[in-house]
Design a protein around this motif. Structure first.
Motif, short mmCIF file in Angstrom:
data_model
loop_
_atom_site.label_atom_id
_atom_site.label_comp_id
_atom_site.label_asym_id
_atom_site.label_seq_id
_atom_site.Cartn_x
_atom_site.Cartn_y
_atom_site.Cartn_z
N HIS A 86 -0.64 6.44 -0.30
CA HIS A 86 -1.96 6.37 -0.94
C HIS A 86 -2.98 6.93 0.04
CE1 HIS A 86 -5.46 5.18 -3.16
NE2 HIS A 86 -4.72 4.66 -4.13
N SER A 109 -7.92 1.08 -0.71
CA SER A 109 -7.40 0.96 -2.08
C SER A 109 -6.66 -0.37 -2.28
CB SER A 109 -6.44 2.12 -2.37
OG SER A 109 -5.32 2.00 -1.52
N TYR A 110 -6.34 -0.62 -3.51
CA TYR A 110 -5.52 -1.81 -3.80
C TYR A 110 -4.12 -1.62 -3.22
CZ TYR A 110 -3.43 -5.69 -6.32
OH TYR A 110 -2.77 -6.86 -6.63
N ASN A 111 -3.61 -0.41 -3.28
CA ASN A 111 -2.30 -0.16 -2.66
C ASN A 111 -2.34 -0.48 -1.16
OD1 ASN A 111 0.13 1.49 -4.17
ND2 ASN A 111 -1.80 1.53 -5.28
N SER A 133 -4.09 -2.82 0.14
CA SER A 133 -3.97 -4.29 0.21
C SER A 133 -2.52 -4.73 0.03
CB SER A 133 -4.81 -4.96 -0.88
OG SER A 133 -6.16 -4.71 -0.66
N THR A 174 1.27 4.97 -9.41
CA THR A 174 1.90 5.91 -10.35
C THR A 174 0.84 6.91 -10.79
OG1 THR A 174 3.55 4.34 -11.11
CG2 THR A 174 2.97 6.11 -12.65
N TRP A 187 0.40 10.43 -13.04
CA TRP A 187 1.04 11.29 -14.04
C TRP A 187 2.49 10.86 -14.27
CZ3 TRP A 187 -2.06 13.25 -17.27
CH2 TRP A 187 -3.33 13.67 -16.86
N SER A 188 2.63 9.59 -14.48
CA SER A 188 3.91 8.95 -14.85
C SER A 188 4.94 8.86 -13.73
CB SER A 188 4.59 9.66 -16.04
OG SER A 188 3.75 9.60 -17.14
N THR A 192 1.67 0.72 -8.71
CA THR A 192 0.56 0.26 -9.54
C THR A 192 0.25 1.32 -10.60
OG1 THR A 192 -1.03 1.31 -8.06
CG2 THR A 192 -0.52 -1.00 -7.63
N ASN A 207 -1.81 1.73 -14.90
CA ASN A 207 -2.65 1.10 -15.92
C ASN A 207 -1.98 0.95 -17.27
OD1 ASN A 207 -4.92 0.74 -14.31
ND2 ASN A 207 -5.58 2.87 -14.61
N THR A 208 -0.74 1.33 -17.37
CA THR A 208 -0.07 1.31 -18.67
C THR A 208 0.34 -0.11 -19.05
OG1 THR A 208 0.72 3.53 -18.23
CG2 THR A 208 1.88 2.31 -19.95
N TYR A 240 7.87 6.35 -14.36
CA TYR A 240 7.29 5.09 -13.88
C TYR A 240 8.28 4.37 -12.95
CZ TYR A 240 3.21 5.44 -16.87
OH TYR A 240 2.04 5.85 -17.43
N GLU A 255 -6.25 -1.52 -12.87
CA GLU A 255 -7.71 -1.33 -12.82
C GLU A 255 -8.43 -2.22 -13.84
OE1 GLU A 255 -9.10 2.87 -12.16
OE2 GLU A 255 -6.95 3.24 -12.39
N ARG A 304 -5.60 -9.82 -9.57
CA ARG A 304 -5.03 -8.90 -8.56
C ARG A 304 -4.68 -9.65 -7.28
NH1 ARG A 304 -8.70 -4.66 -10.80
NH2 ARG A 304 -10.35 -5.72 -9.68
P1 FAD Z 1 -7.87 1.07 -6.62
O1 FAD Z 1 -8.57 2.02 -7.53
O2 FAD Z 1 -8.09 1.21 -5.15
O3 FAD Z 1 -8.20 -0.42 -7.00
C1 FAD Z 1 -8.08 -0.91 -8.30
C2 FAD Z 1 -8.97 -2.11 -8.41
O4 FAD Z 1 -8.53 -3.12 -7.48
C3 FAD Z 1 -10.43 -1.84 -8.02
O5 FAD Z 1 -11.26 -2.52 -8.95
C4 FAD Z 1 -10.58 -2.43 -6.63
O6 FAD Z 1 -11.91 -2.87 -6.37
C5 FAD Z 1 -9.63 -3.60 -6.72
N1 FAD Z 1 -9.10 -4.06 -5.43
C6 FAD Z 1 -8.87 -3.35 -4.31
N2 FAD Z 1 -8.38 -4.15 -3.35
C7 FAD Z 1 -8.30 -5.40 -3.88
C8 FAD Z 1 -7.86 -6.65 -3.39
N3 FAD Z 1 -7.42 -6.79 -2.15
N4 FAD Z 1 -7.90 -7.72 -4.22
C9 FAD Z 1 -8.31 -7.61 -5.50
N5 FAD Z 1 -8.76 -6.44 -6.02
C10 FAD Z 1 -8.75 -5.35 -5.22
N6 FAD Z 1 -1.95 5.30 -14.70
C11 FAD Z 1 -0.95 5.21 -15.61
O7 FAD Z 1 -0.71 4.14 -16.14
N7 FAD Z 1 -0.16 6.29 -15.92
C12 FAD Z 1 -0.39 7.51 -15.36
O8 FAD Z 1 0.35 8.46 -15.65
C13 FAD Z 1 -1.45 7.64 -14.42
N8 FAD Z 1 -1.70 8.83 -13.85
C14 FAD Z 1 -2.71 8.93 -12.91
C15 FAD Z 1 -2.94 10.15 -12.28
C16 FAD Z 1 -3.89 10.26 -11.30
C17 FAD Z 1 -4.08 11.57 -10.60
C18 FAD Z 1 -4.70 9.13 -10.96
C19 FAD Z 1 -5.77 9.25 -9.88
C20 FAD Z 1 -4.50 7.93 -11.59
C21 FAD Z 1 -3.49 7.81 -12.56
N9 FAD Z 1 -3.22 6.60 -13.18
C22 FAD Z 1 -2.22 6.49 -14.10
C23 FAD Z 1 -3.92 5.37 -12.75
C24 FAD Z 1 -3.37 4.94 -11.39
O9 FAD Z 1 -2.03 4.52 -11.50
C25 FAD Z 1 -4.24 3.84 -10.81
O10 FAD Z 1 -5.51 4.40 -10.58
C26 FAD Z 1 -3.70 3.32 -9.49
O11 FAD Z 1 -2.43 2.74 -9.67
C27 FAD Z 1 -4.62 2.26 -8.95
O12 FAD Z 1 -4.17 1.91 -7.66
P2 FAD Z 1 -5.18 2.04 -6.44
O13 FAD Z 1 -4.53 1.47 -5.23
O14 FAD Z 1 -5.65 3.45 -6.36
O15 FAD Z 1 -6.32 1.09 -6.95
#
Ligand code: FAD
Length: 193
Positions: free
Chosen positions: A9, A14-16, A18, A94, A96-97, A137, A139-140, A151, A177, A184
């Protein structure tokens, strides 16, 4: 026990991130831990075919050349660290799947024939041993997951298992999200157990 965490990541807030911290904090001192943070290491995910070099120990020059590892030092380090019965954990969003491109590139460049598997007329003969835990992680909604492709299925069934890592646990955190902060944090507690 050797544990390798492969983390993909780009944002260390990011949440990842964490999830990574949670996993790190909760591994006991019995674990010899190595974290491979692909973005921080600026891992080059692009597989290029090349004919130079003789290859790391244990790989024939021919096999090596067919997988073009130009930056040998980095690649050899990764390869050695995942050999021989380790516990691996993959943490990534995850996109784009499937897995992020940087992780896909890591697999293309490091899981090479002669190291991760041998080709046989009946298919791949896996050379790696150990267990893996994939935490991803997305959103599906969970109800839709059986209908979607990949996935983490590709990583589990088409990469790790054929390469010998038969025990693969998958944890999907979703819809990440759209969960409350509280939910979370609960997920992080579960991962910690
Ligand atoms: P972040 O965006 O960093 O965090 C998510 C939320 O968690 C935020 O509200 C943040 O404030 C909160 N958070 C962070 N840390 C903590 C903590 N310690 N405790 C509690 N809350 C916290 N999704 C699908 O389902 N299918 C797809 O095919 C898909 N394709 C994607 C393609 C791209 C290019 C992108 C950018 C996203 C895609 N997504 C898809 C969504 C993607 O899977 C999510 O955006 C990602 O998994 C979120 O993880 P993150 O670590 O980036 O979260």
């Amino acid at each position: 026990m050797k544990t390798l965490i492969i983390y993909a990541h780009p944002n260390d807030k990011s949440y990842n991130a964490s999830i990574l911290e949670t996993v790190k904090e909760n591994l006991s001192s019995k674990h010899e831990l190595k974290i491979l943070d692909l973005y921080k290491e600026r891992f080059d995910p692009v597989l290029r075919f090349d004919t130079i070099g003789s290859g790391p120990a244990g790989l024939s020059a021919a096999v090596y050349a067919s997988r073009a590892m130009i930056d040998q030092v980095v690649i050899e380090k990764e390869m050695l660290s995942i050999r021989n019965g380790i516990r691996a954990r993959g943490i990534f969003p995850t996109w784009w799947s499937g897995m992020p491109a940087i992780l896909k590139g890591f697999i293309e460049r490091v899981f090479v024939a002669g190291f991760a598997y041998e080709n046989t007329p009946r298919g791949l003969d896996g050379k790696l041993t150990g267990k893996a835990w994939i935490i991803t992680t997305h959103n599906t909604p969970k109800i839709v997951l059986p209908l979607v492709q990949d996935y983490s299925k590709v990583l589990k069934f088409q990469v790790l298992k054929p390469c010998g890592i038969k025990s693969v646990k998958v944890t999907q955190v979703s819809p990440v999200e759209y969960m409350s902060d509280h939910k979370r944090k609960e997920v992080l507690k579960k991962i910690a157990k």
